[in-house]
Design an enzyme around this catalytic site. Structure first.
Site, PDB file in Angstrom:
ATOM      1  N   SER A 146       0.859  -1.194   0.000  1.00 25.21           N
ATOM      2  CA  SER A 146       0.000   0.000   0.000  1.00 25.21           C
ATOM      3  C   SER A 146       0.884   1.230   0.000  1.00 25.21           C
ATOM      4  O   SER A 146       1.995   1.213   0.556  1.00 25.21           O
ATOM      5  CB  SER A 146      -0.881   0.025   1.257  1.00 25.21           C
ATOM      6  OG  SER A 146      -1.530   1.283   1.375  1.00 25.21           O
ATOM      7  N   TYR A 160      -1.634  -0.582  10.277  1.00 20.97           N
ATOM      8  CA  TYR A 160      -1.836  -1.059   8.901  1.00 20.97           C
ATOM      9  C   TYR A 160      -0.642  -0.660   8.026  1.00 20.97           C
ATOM     10  O   TYR A 160      -0.089  -1.484   7.281  1.00 20.97           O
ATOM     11  CB  TYR A 160      -3.130  -0.456   8.341  1.00 20.97           C
ATOM     12  CG  TYR A 160      -3.329  -0.665   6.864  1.00 20.97           C
ATOM     13  CD1 TYR A 160      -3.799  -1.874   6.369  1.00 20.97           C
ATOM     14  CD2 TYR A 160      -3.051   0.355   5.946  1.00 20.97           C
ATOM     15  CE1 TYR A 160      -3.981  -2.063   5.005  1.00 20.97           C
ATOM     16  CE2 TYR A 160      -3.238   0.175   4.588  1.00 20.97           C
ATOM     17  CZ  TYR A 160      -3.703  -1.034   4.123  1.00 20.97           C
ATOM     18  OH  TYR A 160      -3.877  -1.226   2.762  1.00 20.97           O
TER      19      TYR A 160
HETATM   20  P1  NAP Z   1     -11.776  -5.380   0.185  1.00 27.20           P
HETATM   21  O1  NAP Z   1     -12.598  -4.785  -0.888  1.00 27.20           O
HETATM   22  O2  NAP Z   1     -12.133  -5.137   1.625  1.00 27.20           O
HETATM   23  O3  NAP Z   1     -11.677  -6.961  -0.074  1.00 27.20           O
HETATM   24  C1  NAP Z   1     -10.900  -7.719   0.787  1.00 27.20           C
HETATM   25  C2  NAP Z   1     -10.899  -9.163   0.337  1.00 27.20           C
HETATM   26  O4  NAP Z   1      -9.988  -9.857   1.216  1.00 27.20           O
HETATM   27  C3  NAP Z   1     -12.254  -9.837   0.472  1.00 27.20           C
HETATM   28  O5  NAP Z   1     -12.403 -10.784  -0.562  1.00 27.20           O
HETATM   29  C4  NAP Z   1     -12.135 -10.556   1.824  1.00 27.20           C
HETATM   30  O6  NAP Z   1     -12.930 -11.741   1.915  1.00 27.20           O
HETATM   31  C5  NAP Z   1     -10.674 -10.926   1.824  1.00 27.20           C
HETATM   32  N1  NAP Z   1     -10.133 -11.151   3.158  1.00 27.20           N
HETATM   33  C6  NAP Z   1     -10.131 -10.319   4.227  1.00 27.20           C
HETATM   34  N2  NAP Z   1      -9.528 -10.904   5.282  1.00 27.20           N
HETATM   35  C7  NAP Z   1      -9.153 -12.136   4.861  1.00 27.20           C
HETATM   36  C8  NAP Z   1      -8.515 -13.229   5.470  1.00 27.20           C
HETATM   37  N3  NAP Z   1      -8.133 -13.181   6.754  1.00 27.20           N
HETATM   38  N4  NAP Z   1      -8.306 -14.353   4.746  1.00 27.20           N
HETATM   39  C9  NAP Z   1      -8.687 -14.425   3.453  1.00 27.20           C
HETATM   40  N5  NAP Z   1      -9.298 -13.424   2.806  1.00 27.20           N
HETATM   41  C10 NAP Z   1      -9.541 -12.298   3.512  1.00 27.20           C
HETATM   42  O7  NAP Z   1     -10.240  -4.912   0.058  1.00 27.20           O
HETATM   43  P2  NAP Z   1      -9.446  -4.208  -1.156  1.00 27.20           P
HETATM   44  O8  NAP Z   1      -9.615  -2.753  -1.034  1.00 27.20           O
HETATM   45  O9  NAP Z   1      -9.744  -4.878  -2.426  1.00 27.20           O
HETATM   46  O10 NAP Z   1      -7.948  -4.513  -0.693  1.00 27.20           O
HETATM   47  C11 NAP Z   1      -7.193  -5.584  -1.220  1.00 27.20           C
HETATM   48  C12 NAP Z   1      -5.745  -5.382  -0.838  1.00 27.20           C
HETATM   49  O11 NAP Z   1      -5.295  -4.123  -1.345  1.00 27.20           O
HETATM   50  C13 NAP Z   1      -5.481  -5.344   0.661  1.00 27.20           C
HETATM   51  O12 NAP Z   1      -4.260  -5.992   0.948  1.00 27.20           O
HETATM   52  C14 NAP Z   1      -5.384  -3.866   0.956  1.00 27.20           C
HETATM   53  O13 NAP Z   1      -4.600  -3.589   2.102  1.00 27.20           O
HETATM   54  C15 NAP Z   1      -4.715  -3.376  -0.307  1.00 27.20           C
HETATM   55  N6  NAP Z   1      -4.897  -1.944  -0.571  1.00 27.20           N
HETATM   56  C16 NAP Z   1      -6.130  -1.428  -0.800  1.00 27.20           C
HETATM   57  C17 NAP Z   1      -6.259  -0.061  -1.038  1.00 27.20           C
HETATM   58  C18 NAP Z   1      -7.596   0.598  -1.301  1.00 27.20           C
HETATM   59  O14 NAP Z   1      -7.659   1.833  -1.293  1.00 27.20           O
HETATM   60  N7  NAP Z   1      -8.663  -0.153  -1.533  1.00 27.20           N
HETATM   61  C19 NAP Z   1      -5.121   0.746  -1.032  1.00 27.20           C
HETATM   62  C20 NAP Z   1      -3.882   0.184  -0.805  1.00 27.20           C
HETATM   63  C21 NAP Z   1      -3.781  -1.177  -0.572  1.00 27.20           C
HETATM   64  P3  NAP Z   1     -14.547 -11.683   2.051  1.00 27.20           P
HETATM   65  O15 NAP Z   1     -15.042 -11.225   0.703  1.00 27.20           O
HETATM   66  O16 NAP Z   1     -14.906 -13.080   2.370  1.00 27.20           O
HETATM   67  O17 NAP Z   1     -14.833 -10.695   3.144  1.00 27.20           O
END
Ligand code: NAP
Length: 251
Positions: A146, A160
């Site tokens: 991130s 985080y």
């Molecule tokens: P999201 O929309 O909240 O989706 C998270 C996904 O991860 C969901 O499929 C969830 O499963 C799964 N998950 C959560 N905890 C888990 C666990 N313990 N074991 C297995 N699966 C798990 O998140 P996102 O925004 O797409 O983020 C994805 C990645 O990008 C993360 O690593 C996040 O830190 C990183 N990121 C995101 C952003 C942003 O702005 N969105 C920015 C920088 C980095 P369920 O569907 O079953 O709940």
């Protein structure tokens, strides 16, 4: 080898950035294992969508923070597809906005267990299958870090940000450890991306609040992150390992 024969496991693939990676990978011909934690409906709908589009996918439920779940997840992929060529360590969580002097040990333990140990356990299982040292045919790992790892996220979630700093260092170290074994390891640092993670951290309006601080003055789309991930997975990135690519609109 054509992408069509390749097998990719995406942790947290049911929603958000992970789902965008699964969609794009399936379109590129990968057979895709969609891991998720609890949202059965989202993962099942994504698998149906990929299959309706002519692709191959399975959903694999499991908590990346549980060693038993991780081992079972990789065994499920072995049974379904019989090989592994790529891993995207995408599963990740945030928590409620807080200062460090307000954070409980339980919160810190959960953050590190899911975001750091989860990615390390999955990488371990992937290396066991892909490294030529273990009889594998090579492969690629992409870790989702991130922009927070560089910004520190003060007053919001330093825990985080620190977990993503660990992912950056893990990426560099593992890349060098397995560089001679046919496995490339890289990371992507997304900036503010339009997914449900912000609402899950109690800040549904976070994108609107932060957009103005991004040099490009907009949030990113999950697909824009997925395109960078697919490139790092592909042979187009054959000499890139230990790299960390910002996909953050200049932030
Ligand atoms: P999201 O929309 O909240 O989706 C998270 C996904 O991860 C969901 O499929 C969830 O499963 C799964 N998950 C959560 N905890 C888990 C666990 N313990 N074991 C297995 N699966 C798990 O998140 P996102 O925004 O797409 O983020 C994805 C990645 O990008 C993360 O690593 C996040 O830190 C990183 N990121 C995101 C952003 C942003 O702005 N969105 C920015 C920088 C980095 P369920 O569907 O079953 O709940």
């Amino acid at each position: 080898m054509s992408a069509g024969e390749r097998v990719l496991l995406v942790t947290g693939g049911g929603r958000g950035i992970g789902a965008a990676v699964c969609r794009l990978a399936a379109k590129a011909g990968y057979r895709v294992a969609v891991n998720y934690a609890s949202n059965d409906a989202a993962a099942a709908a994504l698998v149906r969508e990929i299959e309706a589009d002519g692709g191959k996918a399975i959903a694999v439920k499991g908590d990346v923070g549980s060693e038993a779940d991780v081992v079972a997840m990789f065994e499920a992929v072995d049974r379904a597809f019989g090989r592994l060529d790529g891993l995207v360590n995408n599963a990740g969580i945030v928590d409620m906005k807080a200062r460090v002097d307000e954070m409980s040990a339980a919160r810190l333990e959960r953050m590190m267990r899911v975001n750091v140990i989860g990615s390390m356990l999955c990488a371990r299982e992937a290396v066991k299958r892909m490294s030529t040292l273990h009889g594998g045919k090579g492969g690629a790992i992409v870790n989702i870090s991130s922009a927070a790892s560089q910004l520190g996220s003060p007053g919001e979630y330093v825990d985080y940000a620190a977990s993503k700093g660990a992912i950056d260092t893990f990426t560099i170290g593992l890349a060098r450890e397995v560089a001679e074994e046919g496995v490339r390891v890289n990371a992507v640092r997304p900036g503010i991306i339009d997914t449900e993670i912000h609402a899950s951290g109690g800040q549904p309006d976070r994108i609107a609040a932060i957009r103005g601080f991004v040099p490009m003055k907009r949030e990113g789309k999950a697909e824009e992150v997925a395109r960078a991930v697919l490139w790092l997975l592909s042979d187009e990135a054959s000499y890139t390992t230990g790299g960390i690519l910002n996909v953050s609109g200049g932030r």
